[in-house]
Design an enzyme around this catalytic site. Structure first.
Site, PDB file in Angstrom:
ATOM      1  CB  SER A  36     -18.937 -39.920  18.391  1.00 28.44           C
ATOM      2  OG  SER A  36     -18.255 -38.926  18.883  1.00 28.44           O
ATOM      3  CG  ASP A  94     -14.374 -43.094  24.966  1.00 28.73           C
ATOM      4  OD1 ASP A  94     -14.191 -41.768  24.865  1.00 28.73           O
ATOM      5  OD2 ASP A  94     -15.007 -43.639  23.758  1.00 28.73           O
ATOM      6  CG  HIS A 107     -16.901 -40.385  23.136  1.00 27.26           C
ATOM      7  ND1 HIS A 107     -16.316 -41.412  22.415  1.00 27.26           N
ATOM      8  CD2 HIS A 107     -17.718 -39.899  22.005  1.00 27.26           C
ATOM      9  CE1 HIS A 107     -16.067 -40.979  21.071  1.00 27.26           C
ATOM     10  NE2 HIS A 107     -16.977 -40.104  20.988  1.00 27.26           N
TER      11      HIS A 107
END
Length: 322
Positions: free
Chosen positions: A35, A291, A294
């Site tokens: 991610s 968040d 990240h």
């Protein structure tokens, strides 16, 4: 986002393969990772599997607001490190490899959020599933890394497929990640680093992993002298920003999350960024963390500069095409 997603990302290796033509300028980039690097594959695959409505953007708003103005398949408020690297070489942003009718003339992004380079047994034996990460099995994990580190990124296969220049990224300081700090916080002050407020043991594991990976990169250079391989360091630029946030333009509480809700780190595992009632801060560029799992675009810009120009890439990426 489910719980498993959040802490799997910290144990992945991201690799960037850059194809080099005769004129010394890169014509394409091929990216692999999770991610931290995904530019849309997760959304595409989840929709195909029926986990998401194909018309629903994921991750949802406010993801993407800083640069794209809307969700862009990235787990960030804007651009990722791979986006900044592409920009430096005047290349378009990488299309997700699973996209239909996309142009892959300048490369492709194979990264998928929540993808793992580790077997399921690793997480089961080491507490990722049973909520005892590191606390009871740190020594076993260090031994596991010693035995299995070469499988973290199959750079040999990429080299055999013709890549002439590679960048292999280490791990960020896991003990500084807000989701880890929230889930595995301790009442014992001795469990925290005094100069960062991060969890010692999680950072210890990341440093050990990175030392092994760096050694592997050196061995690969010796084995494939015709290939240029850079070890890119996530750990030190982030830890420096946590220690001295004002020097890098971040708020004085660098472990705070921009898009989150409640708790000492503005992070709540039950109410994630993008959910109703969870809002983003008005100034994401002042935050290191987006968040809880990240980084912000500002953090990605800063880290990418240390990889491209040094000092946190061995060697710096800009020297690879000379």
């Amino acid at each position: 986002m489910d719980l498993i997603f959040f802490y799997f990302f910290i144990l992945f290796i991201s690799c960037y393969g850059l194809a080099k033509p005769i004129n010394q300028n890169f014509t394409s980039i091929f990216s692999f990772g999770n991610s931290y690097t995904d530019t849309g594959n997760y959304q595409i695959l989840a929709a195909r599997a029926g986990l998401l409505n194909s018309s629903v953007e994921f991750p949802p708003y406010p993801y993407g607001i800083t640069f794209f103005g809307q969700p862009a398949g990235r787990f960030c408020d804007g651009r990722l490190i791979i986006d900044f690297i592409a920009e430096v070489y005047s290349l378009p942003f990488l299309q997700p490899s699973k996209a239909q009718n996309a142009s892959f003339t300048h490369g492709a992004n194979f990264a998928v959020a929540a993808a793992s380079a580790f077997p399921v047994e690793f997480f089961e034996k080491n507490g990722f599933v049973n909520n005892q990460l590191l606390r009871s099995s740190l020594n076993y994990q260090l031994e596991w890394f010693e035995d299995q580190k070469s499988s973290l990124c199959n750079t040999t296969a990429v080299i055999n497929d013709g890549a002439s220049i590679l960048a292999v990224a280490g791990q960020p300081p896991a003990g500084c990640v807000p989701v880890i700090l929230t889930l595995y916080g301790s009442s014992n002050k001795e469990d925290y680093e005094p100069d960062t407020g991060c969890l010692k043991e999680y950072n210890r594991l990341a440093m050990y992993h990175n030392s092994l990976l760096h050694q592997d990169v050196i061995r690969l250079r010796e084995k494939y002298p015709q290939v240029k391989i850079s070890y890119t360091d996530y750990y030190n630029p982030i830890i420096n920003a946590v220690k001295s946030p004002s020097l890098y333009g971040f708020i004085s509480t660098p472990l705070q999350v921009c898009c989150g809700k409640d708790g000492p780190y503005n992070f709540n595992i039950s109410e994630n960024c993008g959910m109703p009632g969870v809002s983003a801060c008005p100034n994401p560029s002042a935050y290191l963390h987006w968040d809880g799992a990240h980084l912000t675009e500002a953090a990605n810009r800063y880290i990418s500069s240390t990889w491209l120009n040094g000092p946190y890439a061995d060697p710096p990426l800009k020297t690879l095409h000379n």
